[in-house]
Design a protein around this motif. Sequence first.
Motif, PDB file in Angstrom:
ATOM      1  N   MET A  38       0.839  -1.197   0.000  1.00 32.75           N
ATOM      2  CA  MET A  38       0.000   0.000   0.000  1.00 32.75           C
ATOM      3  C   MET A  38       0.876   1.250   0.000  1.00 32.75           C
ATOM      4  O   MET A  38       1.946   1.274   0.614  1.00 32.75           O
ATOM      5  N   TYR A  39       0.396   2.263  -0.684  1.00 37.80           N
ATOM      6  CA  TYR A  39       1.077   3.558  -0.750  1.00 37.80           C
ATOM      7  C   TYR A  39       0.189   4.578  -0.039  1.00 37.80           C
ATOM      8  O   TYR A  39      -0.939   4.828  -0.444  1.00 37.80           O
ATOM      9  N   VAL A  40       0.715   5.156   1.057  1.00 40.63           N
ATOM     10  CA  VAL A  40      -0.017   6.129   1.868  1.00 40.63           C
ATOM     11  C   VAL A  40       0.601   7.501   1.675  1.00 40.63           C
ATOM     12  O   VAL A  40       1.835   7.654   1.743  1.00 40.63           O
ATOM     13  N   LEU A  41      -0.243   8.499   1.456  1.00 39.86           N
ATOM     14  CA  LEU A  41       0.214   9.871   1.276  1.00 39.86           C
ATOM     15  C   LEU A  41      -0.393  10.745   2.371  1.00 39.86           C
ATOM     16  O   LEU A  41      -1.614  10.909   2.444  1.00 39.86           O
ATOM     17  N   HIS A  42       0.451  11.283   3.251  1.00 43.94           N
ATOM     18  CA  HIS A  42       0.006  12.237   4.265  1.00 43.94           C
ATOM     19  C   HIS A  42       0.127  13.652   3.714  1.00 43.94           C
ATOM     20  O   HIS A  42       1.084  13.968   2.991  1.00 43.94           O
ATOM     21  N   VAL A  43      -0.823  14.519   4.078  1.00 44.31           N
ATOM     22  CA  VAL A  43      -0.785  15.917   3.651  1.00 44.31           C
ATOM     23  C   VAL A  43      -0.948  16.805   4.883  1.00 44.31           C
ATOM     24  O   VAL A  43      -1.972  16.721   5.584  1.00 44.31           O
ATOM     25  N   ALA A  44       0.070  17.615   5.162  1.00 44.49           N
ATOM     26  CA  ALA A  44       0.051  18.550   6.297  1.00 44.49           C
ATOM     27  C   ALA A  44       0.757  19.816   5.848  1.00 44.49           C
ATOM     28  O   ALA A  44       1.963  19.797   5.575  1.00 44.49           O
ATOM     29  N   LEU A  45       0.024  20.902   5.744  1.00 44.16           N
ATOM     30  CA  LEU A  45       0.527  22.082   5.044  1.00 44.16           C
ATOM     31  C   LEU A  45       1.212  23.112   5.931  1.00 44.16           C
ATOM     32  O   LEU A  45       2.070  23.855   5.480  1.00 44.16           O
ATOM     33  N   GLY A  46       0.827  23.211   7.202  1.00 38.90           N
ATOM     34  CA  GLY A  46       1.316  24.303   8.041  1.00 38.90           C
ATOM     35  C   GLY A  46       2.610  23.985   8.753  1.00 38.90           C
ATOM     36  O   GLY A  46       2.972  22.824   8.969  1.00 38.90           O
ATOM     37  N   GLY A  47       3.326  25.047   9.142  1.00 41.35           N
ATOM     38  CA  GLY A  47       4.524  24.900   9.954  1.00 41.35           C
ATOM     39  C   GLY A  47       5.752  24.507   9.155  1.00 41.35           C
ATOM     40  O   GLY A  47       5.757  24.493   7.927  1.00 41.35           O
ATOM     41  N   CYS A  48       6.817  24.190   9.888  1.00 45.56           N
ATOM     42  CA  CYS A  48       8.113  23.850   9.293  1.00 45.56           C
ATOM     43  C   CYS A  48       8.321  22.345   9.395  1.00 45.56           C
ATOM     44  O   CYS A  48       8.908  21.847  10.364  1.00 45.56           O
ATOM     45  N   LEU A  49       7.853  21.614   8.404  1.00 48.73           N
ATOM     46  CA  LEU A  49       7.910  20.152   8.416  1.00 48.73           C
ATOM     47  C   LEU A  49       9.148  19.703   7.668  1.00 48.73           C
ATOM     48  O   LEU A  49       9.294  19.940   6.460  1.00 48.73           O
ATOM     49  N   THR A  50      10.058  19.075   8.390  1.00 52.37           N
ATOM     50  CA  THR A  50      11.272  18.544   7.789  1.00 52.37           C
ATOM     51  C   THR A  50      11.690  17.311   8.583  1.00 52.37           C
ATOM     52  O   THR A  50      10.952  16.855   9.455  1.00 52.37           O
ATOM     53  N   PHE A  51      12.870  16.769   8.254  1.00 55.43           N
ATOM     54  CA  PHE A  51      13.349  15.572   8.925  1.00 55.43           C
ATOM     55  C   PHE A  51      14.863  15.519   8.782  1.00 55.43           C
ATOM     56  O   PHE A  51      15.388  15.928   7.746  1.00 55.43           O
ATOM     57  N   PRO A  52      15.619  15.088   9.780  1.00 59.58           N
ATOM     58  CA  PRO A  52      15.173  14.486  11.037  1.00 59.58           C
ATOM     59  C   PRO A  52      14.958  15.478  12.180  1.00 59.58           C
ATOM     60  O   PRO A  52      14.294  15.162  13.146  1.00 59.58           O
ATOM     61  N   VAL A  53      15.558  16.674  12.082  1.00 60.79           N
ATOM     62  CA  VAL A  53      15.465  17.632  13.188  1.00 60.79           C
ATOM     63  C   VAL A  53      14.396  18.666  12.860  1.00 60.79           C
ATOM     64  O   VAL A  53      14.560  19.474  11.939  1.00 60.79           O
ATOM     65  N   VAL A  54      13.301  18.642  13.591  1.00 61.19           N
ATOM     66  CA  VAL A  54      12.206  19.593  13.397  1.00 61.19           C
ATOM     67  C   VAL A  54      12.391  20.752  14.378  1.00 61.19           C
ATOM     68  O   VAL A  54      12.548  20.527  15.580  1.00 61.19           O
ATOM     69  N   PRO A  55      12.346  21.989  13.882  1.00 60.24           N
ATOM     70  CA  PRO A  55      12.534  23.145  14.781  1.00 60.24           C
ATOM     71  C   PRO A  55      11.237  23.490  15.513  1.00 60.24           C
ATOM     72  O   PRO A  55      10.626  24.546  15.277  1.00 60.24           O
ATOM     73  N   TYR A  56      10.800  22.617  16.405  1.00 60.42           N
ATOM     74  CA  TYR A  56       9.536  22.835  17.108  1.00 60.42           C
ATOM     75  C   TYR A  56       9.539  24.180  17.823  1.00 60.42           C
ATOM     76  O   TYR A  56      10.505  24.543  18.489  1.00 60.42           O
ATOM     77  N   GLY A  57       8.436  24.915  17.660  1.00 58.61           N
ATOM     78  CA  GLY A  57       8.294  26.202  18.311  1.00 58.61           C
ATOM     79  C   GLY A  57       8.889  27.360  17.530  1.00 58.61           C
ATOM     80  O   GLY A  57       8.747  28.514  17.934  1.00 58.61           O
ATOM     81  N   LEU A  58       9.552  27.083  16.393  1.00 53.04           N
ATOM     82  CA  LEU A  58      10.159  28.164  15.625  1.00 53.04           C
ATOM     83  C   LEU A  58       9.093  29.066  15.012  1.00 53.04           C
ATOM     84  O   LEU A  58       9.304  30.256  14.813  1.00 53.04           O
ATOM     85  N   THR A  59       7.944  28.468  14.685  1.00 50.68           N
ATOM     86  CA  THR A  59       6.764  29.244  14.307  1.00 50.68           C
ATOM     87  C   THR A  59       5.594  28.695  15.114  1.00 50.68           C
ATOM     88  O   THR A  59       5.653  27.586  15.649  1.00 50.68           O
ATOM     89  N   GLU A  60       4.521  29.455  15.191  1.00 49.55           N
ATOM     90  CA  GLU A  60       3.368  29.035  15.987  1.00 49.55           C
ATOM     91  C   GLU A  60       2.787  27.719  15.493  1.00 49.55           C
ATOM     92  O   GLU A  60       2.249  26.935  16.275  1.00 49.55           O
ATOM     93  N   ASP A  61       2.907  27.447  14.190  1.00 54.59           N
ATOM     94  CA  ASP A  61       2.296  26.254  13.612  1.00 54.59           C
ATOM     95  C   ASP A  61       3.237  25.054  13.570  1.00 54.59           C
ATOM     96  O   ASP A  61       2.857  23.999  13.047  1.00 54.59           O
ATOM     97  N   THR A  62       4.457  25.205  14.083  1.00 54.00           N
ATOM     98  CA  THR A  62       5.397  24.089  14.109  1.00 54.00           C
ATOM     99  C   THR A  62       5.290  23.419  15.468  1.00 54.00           C
ATOM    100  O   THR A  62       6.030  23.717  16.403  1.00 54.00           O
ATOM    101  N   GLY A  63       4.286  22.522  15.565  1.00 55.27           N
ATOM    102  CA  GLY A  63       3.974  21.927  16.855  1.00 55.27           C
ATOM    103  C   GLY A  63       3.744  20.434  16.771  1.00 55.27           C
ATOM    104  O   GLY A  63       4.292  19.727  15.909  1.00 55.27           O
ATOM    105  N   GLY A  64       2.867  19.953  17.662  1.00 54.87           N
ATOM    106  CA  GLY A  64       2.680  18.524  17.863  1.00 54.87           C
ATOM    107  C   GLY A  64       2.181  17.767  16.658  1.00 54.87           C
ATOM    108  O   GLY A  64       2.450  16.562  16.529  1.00 54.87           O
ATOM    109  N   HIS A  65       1.437  18.435  15.754  1.00 57.54           N
ATOM    110  CA  HIS A  65       0.912  17.688  14.610  1.00 57.54           C
ATOM    111  C   HIS A  65       2.036  17.178  13.718  1.00 57.54           C
ATOM    112  O   HIS A  65       1.893  16.137  13.055  1.00 57.54           O
TER     113      HIS A  65
END
Length: 681
Positions: free
Chosen positions: A1-28
């Motif tokens: 199976m091929y699963v595609l997640h879509v999450a548009l807000g915040g600073c989404l990267t890997f492996p180090v996520v800068p949590y808290g760098l913007t208001e939308d870079t959070g738990g999601h």
Amino acid sequence: MYVLHVALGGCLTFPVVPYGLTEDTGGHIAYVLGAAQAQLRRIDVDRVDIVTRAFDDRSLGADHAMVCQPIGAGMRILRLVTRNAQYASKDALLAERPDLQRAFRQLIATMARRPDIIHAHFADAFEVVRATARTFGIPVVYTPHSLGIDKLRSAGADGSPPLVRRIEEERSALALADAVVVSSRDEAERQIDGYGTDVGGWVHRIAPGVTDDGGGRGTDAARRLVDPLLTATGRPMILAIARPVEKKNLAGLARAYLRHPSLPDLADLVILPGQCGAEVVQTPEGRCVIAELRELARAAPGRIALPERHTPGEVAQLYRLAAERRGVFVNAAFHEPFGLTLLEAAQAGLPVVATREGGPVDILRTLRHGTLVDPRDERQIGEAIHRLLSDRGRWTEAHGNGLRNISRFDWDRWAAEAQRVYRHLRAPRRHYARPGRLLACDIDGTLTGCAEGARRFGAWAAGRDIPFVVATGRSITEARAVLSAWSLPEPDAFVTAVGTEIHRRDASGRMTLCGEFARHLSQGWDRPAVLEVLHTMGVTLQPRIEQRRWKLGCRGTQDVAQAVRIELARAGLATRVVVSHGDLLDVLAPNGGKAAAVAAVAASWGLTLADCIAAGDSGNDRDMLSDCGSAVVVANARAELDDLPDRTGLHRSAASHADGVLDGLRRFAPVAEHRGRRVPA
């Protein structure tokens, strides 16, 4: 199976996520990454990609301009390019919506292999993918993470046009998604119910996992972060980590600390309100929250620390340092949809004080590593913290519970349960050619209780040629969660809330509340008047989340039930009163009950109660065990069924749990109705 997640807000990267760098870079973002990595570990998933928005702001990291960022074998972050190359907050993304929709359509149209499932995170992502998914016939699963309906009830919410628009988009996403996956029972039942739409039939509660903290084994980095900001080192630490928004109630925590007569002398307060500094993207609300915290900190210099910048590794070490110093983690949010930080605290063995509003209720019921408080009662917050800090036995018990029970929140388990949802969306509907029988079966204690018996029942259900219906006191989302936990099959219909709700499949295959039965239940049912009688009698009600439209859940024995029947009759109110499991007392609409609901479901297959096989183990199964043509009482049934009159068609099995049900099926269901397969012994 091929699963595609879509999450548009915040600073989404890997492996180090800068949590808290913007208001939308959070738990999601932690949720999406944890879910995606766990899914890729499954043998039935060979690709997982994550779609987010591209932007070019080097102060936030160069990764975010990469259109394709490989993050391991079988996984990529794919970024949608719009005409605006700047970072945009969640609210500002509305202006980017047309470009994002076009970019997403182009992405899917040009793929050599299209995803089997799209999992959209937040309503904005659902709106971006909806039309394209429909065009290409791809099911869409929606996870809201944080619902705006509760923000209206939280501090600082003003019913502004952006919030009203967000709520309408959430209402649309809930109604149109093929399935909805949430983290807590509060989301699944109370919050979603606030939207005024009957969507519970396609809502699934799946608890997320907690990711390995990645902070190494020591605490040196955490000490370097906070100790220079404190006058004394080594004192117990009260720790809070949250985005700088009003609803997180960080200022309320600081006031609770300052106003308590003992806390400032007993412990230090360390709050991480996101990242601070000139290069950090902050909203006016965030700036106000941080300014208020700094002002409060001046009242206790050297005892309140507000580190401006921190790394994920330092955060992980802070949890451990707080536990090492016998401290407490606090989440005092006015409302918390779930509460991943409470899992991170448990992982470190750090006891918690948490808001009673939202997901923490589920978490603490499972982990038992702290206490719940009213987030608007600052005195209560302070007292709860003080009790944990000053009572060594209480602290040690919470510490141990967190470490022992955290394995119950596991991303691999989340992935297994999500896969069950995904597969069901793509599975062909089951059809029955003139079935002669129907099985209506309770869950708790009847199907559950023996893993091997549950497995054998699942084997029967996989090849069944008669409809299988569950009849339970639980809500549909909780019934689903229990079935999934025991690897039991999804039924053809759900009878829930002690026979006051029926969910059956509609033309699209989704479980939908039966409107005809709902109208039937409403006849002669005066819920407010019944509730008033119960209050006048002083009957103890079960928690608010246990109350349903046609069922009032109470506590009480058979004697209490009889008194309730007398008082309701004296008031001229028609009801049905059911007692089960010793002290669970349910007052139902007069036309409700499991037997009535099973009869309504059976009629959809041209059957009557005489054609039905009922199986159960407790008092709320009594009516269907009495009224169905055939009935199975499993050997582990409660004593409250001992006086069920013997009759032709009633079988008291010598086998327990699901094996007892199978024993009854061998007696009552012809082998021919199972495609020649014998019921497992």
